[in-house]
Scaffold this active site. Sequence first.
Site, PDB file in Angstrom:
ATOM      1  N   ILE A  13       0.839  -1.202   0.000  1.00 54.49           N
ATOM      2  CA  ILE A  13       0.000   0.000   0.000  1.00 54.49           C
ATOM      3  C   ILE A  13       0.877   1.256   0.000  1.00 54.49           C
ATOM      4  O   ILE A  13       0.609   2.228  -0.724  1.00 54.49           O
ATOM      5  CB  ILE A  13      -0.972  -0.013   1.204  1.00 54.49           C
ATOM      6  CG1 ILE A  13      -1.830  -1.291   1.159  1.00 54.49           C
ATOM      7  CG2 ILE A  13      -1.863   1.222   1.191  1.00 54.49           C
ATOM      8  CD1 ILE A  13      -2.702  -1.509   2.394  1.00 54.49           C
ATOM      9  N   ASN A  33      12.187  -0.967   6.765  1.00 48.35           N
ATOM     10  CA  ASN A  33      13.302  -1.882   7.058  1.00 48.35           C
ATOM     11  C   ASN A  33      13.357  -3.037   6.062  1.00 48.35           C
ATOM     12  O   ASN A  33      14.155  -3.956   6.222  1.00 48.35           O
ATOM     13  CB  ASN A  33      13.217  -2.404   8.499  1.00 48.35           C
ATOM     14  CG  ASN A  33      12.000  -3.290   8.736  1.00 48.35           C
ATOM     15  OD1 ASN A  33      11.209  -3.536   7.818  1.00 48.35           O
ATOM     16  ND2 ASN A  33      11.850  -3.776   9.957  1.00 48.35           N
ATOM     17  N   LEU A  34      12.485  -3.003   5.057  1.00 50.05           N
ATOM     18  CA  LEU A  34      12.443  -4.017   3.988  1.00 50.05           C
ATOM     19  C   LEU A  34      12.212  -5.427   4.526  1.00 50.05           C
ATOM     20  O   LEU A  34      12.574  -6.411   3.889  1.00 50.05           O
ATOM     21  CB  LEU A  34      13.717  -3.964   3.116  1.00 50.05           C
ATOM     22  CG  LEU A  34      14.020  -2.602   2.463  1.00 50.05           C
ATOM     23  CD1 LEU A  34      15.275  -2.701   1.582  1.00 50.05           C
ATOM     24  CD2 LEU A  34      12.844  -2.110   1.611  1.00 50.05           C
ATOM     25  N   ASP A  59      14.637   0.928  10.746  1.00 53.23           N
ATOM     26  CA  ASP A  59      13.558   0.321  11.514  1.00 53.23           C
ATOM     27  C   ASP A  59      12.855   1.386  12.369  1.00 53.23           C
ATOM     28  O   ASP A  59      13.511   2.260  12.939  1.00 53.23           O
ATOM     29  CB  ASP A  59      14.145  -0.767  12.420  1.00 53.23           C
ATOM     30  CG  ASP A  59      13.083  -1.697  12.936  1.00 53.23           C
ATOM     31  OD1 ASP A  59      13.071  -2.874  12.532  1.00 53.23           O
ATOM     32  OD2 ASP A  59      12.247  -1.249  13.751  1.00 53.23           O
ATOM     33  N   LEU A  60      11.541   1.259  12.465  1.00 55.76           N
ATOM     34  CA  LEU A  60      10.761   2.179  13.301  1.00 55.76           C
ATOM     35  C   LEU A  60      11.242   2.189  14.747  1.00 55.76           C
ATOM     36  O   LEU A  60      11.100   3.174  15.462  1.00 55.76           O
ATOM     37  CB  LEU A  60       9.292   1.741  13.302  1.00 55.76           C
ATOM     38  CG  LEU A  60       8.464   2.064  12.065  1.00 55.76           C
ATOM     39  CD1 LEU A  60       7.225   1.175  12.021  1.00 55.76           C
ATOM     40  CD2 LEU A  60       8.075   3.532  12.090  1.00 55.76           C
ATOM     41  N   TYR A 149      -2.812  -9.743  15.655  1.00 55.66           N
ATOM     42  CA  TYR A 149      -2.615  -8.639  14.705  1.00 55.66           C
ATOM     43  C   TYR A 149      -3.648  -7.533  14.947  1.00 55.66           C
ATOM     44  O   TYR A 149      -3.301  -6.358  15.109  1.00 55.66           O
ATOM     45  CB  TYR A 149      -2.710  -9.162  13.263  1.00 55.66           C
ATOM     46  CG  TYR A 149      -2.900  -8.078  12.235  1.00 55.66           C
ATOM     47  CD1 TYR A 149      -1.889  -7.152  11.993  1.00 55.66           C
ATOM     48  CD2 TYR A 149      -4.092  -7.969  11.509  1.00 55.66           C
ATOM     49  CE1 TYR A 149      -2.064  -6.146  11.055  1.00 55.66           C
ATOM     50  CE2 TYR A 149      -4.269  -6.967  10.571  1.00 55.66           C
ATOM     51  CZ  TYR A 149      -3.255  -6.064  10.351  1.00 55.66           C
ATOM     52  OH  TYR A 149      -3.446  -5.058   9.428  1.00 55.66           O
ATOM     53  N   LYS A 153      -3.350  -3.486  16.378  1.00 59.90           N
ATOM     54  CA  LYS A 153      -3.887  -2.304  15.690  1.00 59.90           C
ATOM     55  C   LYS A 153      -4.827  -1.541  16.618  1.00 59.90           C
ATOM     56  O   LYS A 153      -4.819  -0.307  16.648  1.00 59.90           O
ATOM     57  CB  LYS A 153      -4.616  -2.728  14.406  1.00 59.90           C
ATOM     58  CG  LYS A 153      -3.695  -3.231  13.328  1.00 59.90           C
ATOM     59  CD  LYS A 153      -2.868  -2.083  12.751  1.00 59.90           C
ATOM     60  CE  LYS A 153      -1.940  -2.530  11.646  1.00 59.90           C
ATOM     61  NZ  LYS A 153      -1.233  -1.417  11.004  1.00 59.90           N
TER      62      LYS A 153
HETATM   63  P1  NAD Z   1       3.322  -4.540   3.554  1.00 58.47           P
HETATM   64  O1  NAD Z   1       3.886  -5.609   4.407  1.00 58.47           O
HETATM   65  O2  NAD Z   1       3.419  -4.688   2.086  1.00 58.47           O
HETATM   66  O3  NAD Z   1       3.957  -3.124   3.954  1.00 58.47           O
HETATM   67  C1  NAD Z   1       4.372  -2.829   5.265  1.00 58.47           C
HETATM   68  C2  NAD Z   1       5.796  -2.310   5.175  1.00 58.47           C
HETATM   69  O4  NAD Z   1       6.272  -2.011   6.485  1.00 58.47           O
HETATM   70  C3  NAD Z   1       6.777  -3.326   4.559  1.00 58.47           C
HETATM   71  O5  NAD Z   1       7.465  -2.728   3.485  1.00 58.47           O
HETATM   72  C4  NAD Z   1       7.709  -3.680   5.708  1.00 58.47           C
HETATM   73  O6  NAD Z   1       9.023  -3.951   5.246  1.00 58.47           O
HETATM   74  C5  NAD Z   1       7.622  -2.433   6.568  1.00 58.47           C
HETATM   75  N1  NAD Z   1       7.913  -2.653   7.998  1.00 58.47           N
HETATM   76  C6  NAD Z   1       7.420  -3.639   8.808  1.00 58.47           C
HETATM   77  N2  NAD Z   1       7.907  -3.511  10.051  1.00 58.47           N
HETATM   78  C7  NAD Z   1       8.708  -2.420  10.037  1.00 58.47           C
HETATM   79  C8  NAD Z   1       9.511  -1.787  11.020  1.00 58.47           C
HETATM   80  N3  NAD Z   1       9.583  -2.250  12.278  1.00 58.47           N
HETATM   81  N4  NAD Z   1      10.239  -0.680  10.668  1.00 58.47           N
HETATM   82  C9  NAD Z   1      10.194  -0.215   9.384  1.00 58.47           C
HETATM   83  N5  NAD Z   1       9.438  -0.782   8.419  1.00 58.47           N
HETATM   84  C10 NAD Z   1       8.716  -1.864   8.741  1.00 58.47           C
HETATM   85  O7  NAD Z   1       1.799  -4.334   4.001  1.00 58.47           O
HETATM   86  P2  NAD Z   1       0.651  -3.474   3.316  1.00 58.47           P
HETATM   87  O8  NAD Z   1      -0.358  -4.406   2.786  1.00 58.47           O
HETATM   88  O9  NAD Z   1       1.228  -2.459   2.424  1.00 58.47           O
HETATM   89  O10 NAD Z   1       0.027  -2.795   4.614  1.00 58.47           O
HETATM   90  C11 NAD Z   1       0.381  -1.486   5.015  1.00 58.47           C
HETATM   91  C12 NAD Z   1      -0.312  -1.174   6.325  1.00 58.47           C
HETATM   92  O11 NAD Z   1      -1.717  -1.295   6.145  1.00 58.47           O
HETATM   93  C13 NAD Z   1       0.059  -2.131   7.454  1.00 58.47           C
HETATM   94  O12 NAD Z   1       0.182  -1.385   8.642  1.00 58.47           O
HETATM   95  C14 NAD Z   1      -1.125  -3.065   7.536  1.00 58.47           C
HETATM   96  O13 NAD Z   1      -1.316  -3.576   8.821  1.00 58.47           O
HETATM   97  C15 NAD Z   1      -2.261  -2.148   7.128  1.00 58.47           C
HETATM   98  N6  NAD Z   1      -3.401  -2.881   6.553  1.00 58.47           N
HETATM   99  C16 NAD Z   1      -3.193  -3.682   5.456  1.00 58.47           C
HETATM  100  C17 NAD Z   1      -4.267  -4.407   4.931  1.00 58.47           C
HETATM  101  C18 NAD Z   1      -4.061  -5.325   3.754  1.00 58.47           C
HETATM  102  O14 NAD Z   1      -4.903  -6.190   3.523  1.00 58.47           O
HETATM  103  N7  NAD Z   1      -3.008  -5.188   2.954  1.00 58.47           N
HETATM  104  C19 NAD Z   1      -5.539  -4.307   5.512  1.00 58.47           C
HETATM  105  C20 NAD Z   1      -5.710  -3.465   6.608  1.00 58.47           C
HETATM  106  C21 NAD Z   1      -4.628  -2.755   7.122  1.00 58.47           C
END
Ligand code: NAD
Length: 336
Positions: A13, A33-34, A59-60, A149, A153
């Site tokens: 996203i 942090n990939l 990292d956060l 999870y 949130k």
């Molecule tokens: P994603 O895993 O593709 O993206 C999350 C990113 O955060 C990743 O690039 C990951 O490397 C990075 N990350 C994780 N932990 C980290 C840390 N400690 N420090 C720095 N970076 C960190 O997920 P997404 O689908 O793009 O989701 C984005 C957000 O939306 C998330 O918070 C997720 O919980 C929320 N969300 C997603 C969905 C869904 O279905 N995709 C639904 C509801 C909410």
Amino acid sequence: MSKVLVTGGAGYIGSHMCVELLQAGTDVVVLDNLSNSCAKSLEAVQRITQKKLNFIEGDLRDKSTLAKLFEHNDISAVLHFGGLKAVGESVNNPLSYYDNNVNGTLCLIEAMTNADVKTIVFSSTATVYGVPDTMPITEDFPTNPINPYGQTKLTIEHMLRDLHNSDPGWSISMLRYFNPVGAHPSGEIGENPNGIPNNLMPYLSQVAVGVLPRLQVFGDDYPTHDGTGIRDYIHVVDLVRGHLNALEFLQDNPVLAIHNLGTGTGHSVYEVVEAFEQASGKTIPCEVIERRAGDAAESFADPTKANEELNWRAEYDLHRMCVDSWRWQEMHPRGY
Ligand code: NAD
Ligand code: UDP
């Protein structure tokens, strides 16, 4: 010039968010942090937009990285996508979810406080509602997440609410996403799950492209019109555009606000399969197996509050979601 920080900006996203921000003329800093993404997504973002962004791999939870980031960049607002999102993994490894999601957000908020940046849009989820008795879901439904999870949130939502109570100078938007799917129409960025996908749309895409043999349908005996589960799928581009509206809303209303981001329309698993077959021209073999533990029969949003307060509405229908998912998958059969 002021910039927006996108945490988790290399992810599914977040990368789409970066495209919309850059195309709107906003300067972007990404912190990621990939752990669940790769930097190629950000290269693609820059190709699509023909604009540069500033990527900080970090990292956060790393306080010194955050402090330096805010010191060296004039950040006006944070779009906070960074965190872990796999429900099943959160059951098996809850502490890493509390650490990355809750502790990560705490570190972020502390750094923002120190830098006097008090505007944040947080990626929450419809998972916080648990399994409600009635549909559609409005923002005032009780929260009752049924997995770690969702708990993380909801804990973050509570933390942000307490923060706002203590200092009303904060502007906080908490967006509860329904089921984000689809990809950028260029086919350059999209969902790139590690290993076997958990979610319906990426699973279907990998069946259509021949990486996986068949879709397993988790139950066809739900009390729905065709027996399969119903969800509110929302195109990822619509979803990220909602964040731009949320940012504008916060500029005019320094408040704490919660909005559902969904289309308001539910689709069954079989409807999604049919739409995907049409979009891809491929046949998707299906096998019905038992229900997945914890799955609700149906879940869809009442998006009225976001429609009215954020002046936002999802534009893309299921067909378009499938067309764009398929384009991304066909162009990247094995991901980035
Ligand atoms: P994603 O895993 O593709 O993206 C999350 C990113 O955060 C990743 O690039 C990951 O490397 C990075 N990350 C994780 N932990 C980290 C840390 N400690 N420090 C720095 N970076 C960190 O997920 P997404 O689908 O793009 O989701 C984005 C957000 O939306 C998330 O918070 C997720 O919980 C929320 N969300 C997603 C969905 C869904 O279905 N995709 C639904 C509801 C909410
Ligand atoms: N689903 C399915 N097979 C899969 C993945 C999902 O039948 O391989 C169903 C699932 O039971 C639900 C719908 O598809 O009814 C959406 O599931 P997803 O995991 O994408 O979203 P969530 O259940 O988290 O809302």
